[in-house]
Design a protein around this motif. Structure first.
Motif, PDB file in Angstrom:
ATOM      1  N   ARG A   1       1.324  -2.891   4.167  1.00 28.83           N
ATOM      2  CA  ARG A   1       0.978  -3.966   3.250  1.00 28.83           C
ATOM      3  C   ARG A   1      -0.476  -4.372   3.428  1.00 28.83           C
ATOM      4  NH1 ARG A   1       6.231  -2.555   3.886  1.00 28.83           N
ATOM      5  NH2 ARG A   1       7.750  -4.120   3.206  1.00 28.83           N
ATOM      6  N   TYR A   2      -1.049  -4.934   2.378  1.00 25.76           N
ATOM      7  CA  TYR A   2      -2.386  -5.528   2.434  1.00 25.76           C
ATOM      8  C   TYR A   2      -2.236  -7.027   2.255  1.00 25.76           C
ATOM      9  CZ  TYR A   2      -6.724  -7.445   0.673  1.00 25.76           C
ATOM     10  OH  TYR A   2      -7.820  -8.253   0.484  1.00 25.76           O
TER      11      TYR A   2
ATOM     12  N   ILE B   1       0.850  -1.187   0.000  1.00 23.80           N
ATOM     13  CA  ILE B   1       0.000   0.000   0.000  1.00 23.80           C
ATOM     14  C   ILE B   1       0.888   1.240   0.000  1.00 23.80           C
ATOM     15  CG2 ILE B   1      -1.777   1.290   1.232  1.00 23.80           C
ATOM     16  CD1 ILE B   1      -2.753  -1.347   0.097  1.00 23.80           C
TER      17      ILE B   1
ATOM     18  N   LYS C   1      -3.298 -13.938   6.184  1.00 22.67           N
ATOM     19  CA  LYS C   1      -2.763 -13.078   7.235  1.00 22.67           C
ATOM     20  C   LYS C   1      -2.083 -13.909   8.323  1.00 22.67           C
ATOM     21  CE  LYS C   1      -5.846  -9.095   6.804  1.00 22.67           C
ATOM     22  NZ  LYS C   1      -6.954  -8.326   7.418  1.00 22.67           N
TER      23      LYS C   1
END
Length: 115
Positions: A57-58, A52, A64
């Motif tokens: 970060r995504y 991002i 995750k």
């Protein structure tokens, strides 16, 4: 024109780890629109992880805590470290970069998680 080449795919057992690399033919310095997608058999391509900003970060919820995206500007390369792999992570993984209004894709690398 930017060319992206993925490497690092293959067969891994459940619970194992693997690191994917995406090498760019152009400089990635200052570019944050880079990431990793995957497409499993019979499913649509989905975003897995992306930058991002320099520090943000995504990650899609399903990865995750297990996957980490990182970059090495000096090598014009970014990575996807995948830990605790599950059979449902099996897919073709593509790296992606959006540069000067153009969406670039690598050809993909197959990751198979199976015992």
């Amino acid at each position: 024109q930017v060319q992206l080449v993925e490497s690092g795919g293959g067969l891994v057992q459940p619970g194992g780890s693997m690191r994917l690399s995406c090498a760019s033919s152009g400089s990635i310095f200052g570019i944050n629109a880079m990431g990793w997608y995957r497409q499993a058999p019979g499913k649509q391509r989905e975003l897995v992880a992306r930058f991002i900003s320099t520090d943000i970060r995504y990650y899609v919820d399903s990865v995750k805590g297990r996957f980490t995206i990182s970059r090495d500007n000096a090598k014009n390369t970014w990575y996807l470290q995948m830990n605790s792999l599950k059979p449902e992570d099996t897919a073709v993984y593509y790296c992606n970069a959006f540069v000067s209004g153009i969406n670039y894709w690598g050809k993909g690398t197959l990751v198979t998680v199976s015992s």
